[in-house]
Design a protein around this motif. Structure first.
Motif, PDB file in Angstrom:
ATOM      1  N   LYS A 252       0.837  -1.087  -0.082  1.00 33.47           N
ATOM      2  CA  LYS A 252       0.098  -0.153   0.131  1.00 33.47           C
ATOM      3  C   LYS A 252       1.009   1.302  -0.157  1.00 33.47           C
ATOM      4  O   LYS A 252       0.577   2.250  -0.721  1.00 33.47           O
TER       5      LYS A 252
ATOM      6  N   SER B   5      -9.977  -5.593  -2.878  1.00 31.37           N
ATOM      7  CA  SER B   5     -10.308  -3.964  -2.120  1.00 31.37           C
ATOM      8  C   SER B   5      -8.688  -3.989  -1.902  1.00 31.37           C
ATOM      9  O   SER B   5      -7.713  -4.811  -2.091  1.00 31.37           O
ATOM     10  N   ASP B   6      -8.329  -2.847  -1.141  1.00 33.83           N
ATOM     11  CA  ASP B   6      -6.872  -2.473  -0.671  1.00 33.83           C
ATOM     12  C   ASP B   6      -6.486  -3.219   0.459  1.00 33.83           C
ATOM     13  O   ASP B   6      -5.099  -3.213   0.865  1.00 33.83           O
TER      14      ASP B   6
ATOM     15  N   GLU C 125      -4.661  -7.552  -5.230  1.00 35.66           N
ATOM     16  CA  GLU C 125      -5.300  -6.546  -5.633  1.00 35.66           C
ATOM     17  C   GLU C 125      -4.395  -5.218  -5.820  1.00 35.66           C
ATOM     18  O   GLU C 125      -4.183  -4.645  -6.799  1.00 35.66           O
ATOM     19  N   LEU C 126      -3.492  -5.231  -4.455  1.00 39.79           N
ATOM     20  CA  LEU C 126      -2.717  -4.056  -4.524  1.00 39.79           C
ATOM     21  C   LEU C 126      -1.311  -4.292  -5.345  1.00 39.79           C
ATOM     22  O   LEU C 126      -0.749  -3.559  -5.943  1.00 39.79           O
TER      23      LEU C 126
ATOM     24  N   ARG D 245      -1.724  -5.946  -8.287  1.00 39.33           N
ATOM     25  CA  ARG D 245      -2.188  -5.302  -9.659  1.00 39.33           C
ATOM     26  C   ARG D 245      -2.329  -4.085  -9.924  1.00 39.33           C
ATOM     27  O   ARG D 245      -1.867  -3.519 -10.929  1.00 39.33           O
ATOM     28  N   CYS D 246      -2.568  -3.227  -8.639  1.00 39.37           N
ATOM     29  CA  CYS D 246      -2.641  -1.736  -8.707  1.00 39.37           C
ATOM     30  C   CYS D 246      -1.439  -1.375  -9.125  1.00 39.37           C
ATOM     31  O   CYS D 246      -1.023  -0.399  -9.976  1.00 39.37           O
ATOM     32  N   LEU D 247      -0.129  -1.648  -8.473  1.00 36.27           N
ATOM     33  CA  LEU D 247       1.129  -1.320  -8.612  1.00 36.27           C
ATOM     34  C   LEU D 247       1.631  -1.339  -9.971  1.00 36.27           C
ATOM     35  O   LEU D 247       2.432  -0.753 -10.783  1.00 36.27           O
TER      36      LEU D 247
ATOM     37  N   THR E 277      -0.219  -1.800 -12.702  1.00 38.57           N
ATOM     38  CA  THR E 277      -0.991  -0.972 -13.673  1.00 38.57           C
ATOM     39  C   THR E 277      -0.353   0.453 -13.612  1.00 38.57           C
ATOM     40  O   THR E 277      -0.230   0.940 -14.732  1.00 38.57           O
ATOM     41  N   GLU E 278      -0.177   0.761 -12.362  1.00 34.35           N
ATOM     42  CA  GLU E 278       0.474   2.304 -12.172  1.00 34.35           C
ATOM     43  C   GLU E 278       1.882   2.286 -12.506  1.00 34.35           C
ATOM     44  O   GLU E 278       2.443   3.281 -12.449  1.00 34.35           O
TER      45      GLU E 278
END
Length: 272
Positions: free
Chosen positions: A138, A188-189, A194-195, A197-199, A201-202
């Motif tokens: 996070k 969710s976070d 999921e975290l 995947r978000c990293l 993507t970003e």
């Protein structure tokens, strides 16, 4: 070696909080004042305890003081209060942000530690292993490495829990009070996958990850599941699965191995 207990007012928690600290300052004092290591500051590890534990556990039951001195790493040990190092929006208690951001910023102002991401690690056991993974991802801008021992990766199992059920550790109502709607945890976070995947993507650098779990540990299956996910996503990590249970004997052995991994891989990154 300086051993301290520090209390300060946390804006995230809206009250005074307490943590223990280990500062291996003896070596620094012997170095030349203009040495590169002395100027840069100590490496740091934010070390989280397990369920039903406290900020004194690692000092009381492990060899962390010896390891802090050997590897020249400052160690900060906050309290998780059985809340899995997560934020609680309803109570406006931001425990995750306190661990992942506020405590890091506070200790960097107060102690002679490096401000570089690659010199900063977060780790823990069981509940603290989950907290290290969740908050290390996070707040990936702060942490270059994550150490997770016997991690309580509950997001994998919580959606299957039903009201009026107790799983031998805690009740449905308890988990709901900590994680929120259990049907919404995955994705969710609070969900490490999921975290990740978000990293990706970003296009944010993912901290290096060290996972260890004993083959006799009741949490082995969820640690294996995260390991397989990390493999499928080609995420840089080290996974250790060997004989051992959910005990301090295992954690003492593998916190030593993990700190050696953290220092060695950090040095390899610096060279490359």
């Amino acid at each position: 070696m300086a051993v301290m207990q520090i209390s300060f007012f946390s804006k995230c928690m809206k009250r005074e909080v307490t943590f223990n600290a280990l500062l291996p300052l003896d070596q620094a004092a012997e170095e030349s004042p203009d040495s590169k290591e002395n100027t840069k500051g100590l490496k740091s590890l934010y070390l989280l305890h397990g369920y039903c534990g406290s900020h004194t556990d690692w000092l009381s039951y492990s060899r962390i003081r010896e390891l802090s001195d050997r590897h020249h790493v400052a160690v900060f040990m906050p309290a998780g209060e059985n809340k899995f190092y997560l934020d609680n929006e309803e109570r406006e208690e931001w425990l995750g942000e306190y661990i992942g951001r506020e405590l890091v910023q506070f200790t960097r102002r107060m102690f002679p530690i490096s401000t570089e991401r690659e010199d900063t690690f977060i780790g823990g056991l069981s509940m603290g292993g989950y907290g290290a993974i969740r908050n290390g991802l996070k707040y990936a801008d702060h942490f270059g490495g994550i150490i997770a021992l016997s991690s309580a990766l509950l997001p994998y199992s919580l959606p299957d829990m039903r009201p009026d059920v107790h799983n031998g550790i805690a009740s449905y109502d308890y988990y709901k009070s900590v994680f929120g709607d259990l049907d919404l945890v995955l994705g969710s976070d609070k969900d490490p996958e999921e975290l990740i995947r978000c990293l990706k993507t970003e296009e944010v650098d993912i901290p290096r990850i060290y996972l260890a779990c004993g083959t006799e540990d009741f949490l082995l299956h969820v640690n294996q599941r995260l390991h397989q996910f990390l493999l499928s996503e080609d995420v840089d990590h080290t996974y250790v699965e060997t004989s051992g249970a959910h005990t301090w004997d295992f954690w003492n052995e593998y916190i030593a191995d993990a700190l050696k991994w953290a220092i060695e891989t950090r040095n390899e990154s610096a060279v490359s």
